[in-house]
Design an enzyme around this catalytic site. Structure first.
Site, short mmCIF file in Angstrom:
data_model
loop_
_atom_site.label_atom_id
_atom_site.label_comp_id
_atom_site.label_asym_id
_atom_site.label_seq_id
_atom_site.Cartn_x
_atom_site.Cartn_y
_atom_site.Cartn_z
CB THR A 136 -0.91 -0.02 1.26
OG1 THR A 136 -1.45 1.27 1.47
CG2 THR A 136 -0.11 -0.38 2.51
CG ASP A 137 -1.22 4.96 -0.91
OD1 ASP A 137 -1.75 4.29 0.00
OD2 ASP A 137 -1.84 5.82 -1.56
CD GLU A 138 -3.55 3.37 4.15
OE1 GLU A 138 -3.51 3.40 5.39
OE2 GLU A 138 -4.57 3.10 3.51
CE1 TYR A 162 -3.32 -2.68 5.64
CE2 TYR A 162 -3.31 -0.33 5.14
CZ TYR A 162 -3.32 -1.65 4.72
OH TYR A 162 -3.30 -1.94 3.37
CE LYS A 166 0.12 -4.66 2.97
NZ LYS A 166 -0.24 -6.01 2.43
P1 NAD Z 1 -9.56 -7.45 2.25
O1 NAD Z 1 -9.54 -7.17 3.72
O2 NAD Z 1 -10.81 -7.20 1.47
O3 NAD Z 1 -9.16 -8.96 1.98
C1 NAD Z 1 -8.13 -9.62 2.67
C2 NAD Z 1 -8.30 -11.11 2.45
O4 NAD Z 1 -7.22 -11.78 3.13
C3 NAD Z 1 -9.59 -11.67 3.04
O5 NAD Z 1 -10.20 -12.53 2.12
C4 NAD Z 1 -9.15 -12.42 4.28
O6 NAD Z 1 -9.98 -13.53 4.61
C5 NAD Z 1 -7.75 -12.87 3.87
N1 NAD Z 1 -6.86 -13.10 5.01
C6 NAD Z 1 -6.70 -12.32 6.11
N2 NAD Z 1 -5.80 -12.88 6.94
C7 NAD Z 1 -5.36 -14.03 6.33
C8 NAD Z 1 -4.41 -15.02 6.68
N3 NAD Z 1 -3.73 -14.96 7.84
N4 NAD Z 1 -4.22 -16.04 5.83
C9 NAD Z 1 -4.92 -16.13 4.67
N5 NAD Z 1 -5.84 -15.22 4.30
C10 NAD Z 1 -6.05 -14.18 5.12
O7 NAD Z 1 -8.35 -6.62 1.66
P2 NAD Z 1 -8.17 -5.94 0.23
O8 NAD Z 1 -8.69 -4.57 0.29
O9 NAD Z 1 -8.63 -6.87 -0.81
O10 NAD Z 1 -6.57 -5.82 0.18
C11 NAD Z 1 -5.77 -6.87 -0.35
C12 NAD Z 1 -4.32 -6.49 -0.25
O11 NAD Z 1 -4.09 -5.28 -0.97
C13 NAD Z 1 -3.83 -6.23 1.19
O12 NAD Z 1 -2.54 -6.75 1.31
C14 NAD Z 1 -3.82 -4.71 1.29
O13 NAD Z 1 -2.83 -4.29 2.21
C15 NAD Z 1 -3.45 -4.32 -0.12
N6 NAD Z 1 -3.95 -3.01 -0.56
C16 NAD Z 1 -5.27 -2.68 -0.42
C17 NAD Z 1 -5.71 -1.44 -0.87
C18 NAD Z 1 -7.16 -1.04 -0.77
O14 NAD Z 1 -7.50 0.12 -1.07
N7 NAD Z 1 -8.07 -1.93 -0.40
C19 NAD Z 1 -4.81 -0.54 -1.45
C20 NAD Z 1 -3.46 -0.92 -1.58
C21 NAD Z 1 -3.05 -2.16 -1.14
P1 TYD Z 2 -10.80 3.90 4.21
O1 TYD Z 2 -11.75 3.50 3.13
O2 TYD Z 2 -10.94 3.26 5.56
O3 TYD Z 2 -9.34 3.72 3.62
P2 TYD Z 2 -7.90 4.21 4.23
O4 TYD Z 2 -8.07 4.57 5.66
O5 TYD Z 2 -7.07 2.99 4.04
O6 TYD Z 2 -7.47 5.37 3.36
O7 TYD Z 2 -10.93 5.48 4.42
C1 TYD Z 2 -10.73 6.37 3.34
C2 TYD Z 2 -10.80 7.77 3.89
O8 TYD Z 2 -12.14 8.01 4.35
C3 TYD Z 2 -9.91 7.97 5.12
O9 TYD Z 2 -9.37 9.29 5.08
C4 TYD Z 2 -10.85 7.83 6.30
C5 TYD Z 2 -12.16 8.33 5.74
N1 TYD Z 2 -13.38 7.71 6.30
C6 TYD Z 2 -14.43 8.52 6.75
O10 TYD Z 2 -14.34 9.78 6.69
N2 TYD Z 2 -15.54 7.93 7.25
C7 TYD Z 2 -15.67 6.57 7.34
O11 TYD Z 2 -16.72 6.08 7.84
C8 TYD Z 2 -14.60 5.75 6.86
C9 TYD Z 2 -14.69 4.25 6.93
C10 TYD Z 2 -13.48 6.36 6.34
#
Ligand code: NAD
Ligand code: TYD
Length: 355
Positions: A136-138, A162, A166
């Site tokens: 992630t960019d975070e 988080y 990561k």
């Molecule tokens: P998500 O929470 O929707 O899905 C995570 C999945 O991992 C779930 O299906 C969960 O059951 C599985 N999981 C959790 N712990 C596990 C373990 N110990 N063993 C096996 N499976 C396990 O997450 P997402 O949003 O799909 O993100 C996927 C990946 O992409 C993550 O690594 C996240 O850090 C990264 N990512 C997400 C975003 C975003 O905006 N969602 C952006 C950049 C990177």
């Molecule tokens: P989120 O979707 O949780 O992603 P991330 O924290 O990984 O960026 O949140 C996106 C942005 O929205 C973040 O700045 C937090 C804000 N946010 C709210 O303002 N209200 C909410 O209920 C949630 C879940 C997030």
């Protein structure tokens, strides 16, 4: 098409399921999908693959090294794509331990299994093997308003449990390349949105609450900025990195779409007003409610995605407008999915988080 298998972890979650569905639909080859099925993992996300021999689902923890080793060996895996993680910042504030366990220890165990497996491969199989870590960019921390966007050389300055976990996993992945030569690739992506996004994250939560007549909670002043990318663009970038990325390199992935949270929510309300108007004819924007800010809330994320464009020729296909329209349409057409994931446990989380 390569008929050797890849191993995808976390493939029942949001991005992982989109990736697996596309991978198979595009005929890229067969997949072993390992997912622990935490609250965020949902077998229903993979319903379209029921009975499809190109998809093998295994419920397991990436931290279970013996099982990971067995799967790698048994299926002669050619690449691992590691999505599995605890992914929600708000949950990491209340319960950081499980983030350390999955994101750090889990990735470590998976790396160990991969190192042992790769170590006994030979010839082209060994040369072609890849471990792609989805991050992630975070990990880069937060930006001020006029700072340049995050490049791959930006310092790691994670601020939440988080992002810290990561970051730790990224460091381990890097070390396995430098120390053992494991052919790793790391991608650092901005905020995704799209189908099958669990309604604890901003965009699906707002759609869900709007349609349910509930408040649309905006943390603090709503002026925090995120860089949004439609999920299938992220999946395409990962496929491209897997195919042509240079082992040991990292690639930033983003949508060139910086938006404040307030403007994202206002856009969602406008699309919903058009696509599914409120019964009373008023705007969903009336449901917007400012609530207590997230502790340690990062102010701005922005990705400089020029390296992946220059070196691998990837650019997002969707604009924010086209991606949001598709997303809202998907949620309107898939209310049964939403009902299936907003169970008792989900309601308990919402009650506690927004009390
Ligand atoms: P998500 O929470 O929707 O899905 C995570 C999945 O991992 C779930 O299906 C969960 O059951 C599985 N999981 C959790 N712990 C596990 C373990 N110990 N063993 C096996 N499976 C396990 O997450 P997402 O949003 O799909 O993100 C996927 C990946 O992409 C993550 O690594 C996240 O850090 C990264 N990512 C997400 C975003 C975003 O905006 N969602 C952006 C950049 C990177
Ligand atoms: P989120 O979707 O949780 O992603 P991330 O924290 O990984 O960026 O949140 C996106 C942005 O929205 C973040 O700045 C937090 C804000 N946010 C709210 O303002 N209200 C909410 O209920 C949630 C879940 C997030």
């Amino acid at each position: 098409m390569d008929d050797r298998m890849i191993l995808v972890t976390g493939g029942a979650g949001f991005i992982g399921s989109n990736f697996v569905l596309e991978w198979i639909a595009q005929g890229c080859g067969p997949v072993v999908n390992v997912d622990k099925l935490t609250y965020a993992g949902n077998r229903g996300n993979l319903a379209a693959l029921e009975g499809d021999a190109r998809h093998v689902f295994v419920q397991a923890d990436i931290g279970d090294r013996a099982t990971m080793s067995d799967l790698l060996q048994r299926h002669r895996i050619r690449a691992i794509v590691n999505f599995a993680a605890e992914s929600h910042v708000d949950r990491s504030i209340g319960s950081p331990g499980v983030f350390v366990q999955t994101n750090v220890v889990g990735t470590f165990e998976l790396l160990e299994a991969a190192r042992a497996y790769w170590g006994q491969l030979a010839g082209t199989e060994r040369d072609a093997f890849r471990f792609l870590h989805v991050s992630t960019d975070e990990v880069y921390g937060t930006l001020e308003k006029n700072d340049p966007a995050f490049s791959e050389t930006h310092r790691y300055l994670p601020n939440s449990p988080y992002s810290a976990t990561k970051a730790a996993s990224d460091h381990l992945v890097r070390a396995y390349h430098h120390t053992y030569g494991l052919p790793v690739l790391t991608t650092n992506c901005s905020n995704n949105y799209g189908p099958r996004h669990f309604p604890e994250k901003l965009i699906p939560l707002v759609i869900h609450n709007a349609l349910g007549g509930l408040p649309l909670p905006i943390y603090g002043d709503g002026a925090q900025v995120r860089d949004w990318l439609y999920v299938t663009d992220h999946c395409a970038a990962i496929r491209r990195v897997l195919e042509a990325g240079v082992p040991g390199e990292t690639y930033n992935i983003g949508g060139w779409n910086e938006k404040t949270n307030l403007s994202v929510v206002q856009t969602l309300c406008a699309v919903l007003d058009r696509e599914s108007p409120r019964a009373d004819g008023r705007s969903y924007a009336e449901q917007i409610t400012f609530v207590k800010d997230r502790p340690g809330h990062d102010r701005r994320y922005a990705i400089d995605a020029s390296k992946i464009e220059r070196e691998l020729g990837w650019r997002p296909a969707e604009t924010f407008e086209t991606g949001i329209a598709k997303t809202v349409r998907w949620y309107l057409d898939n209310q049964a999915w939403v009902r299936s994931v907003t169970s008792g446990a989900y309601r308990n989380w919402v009650a506690e988080q927004y009390a």
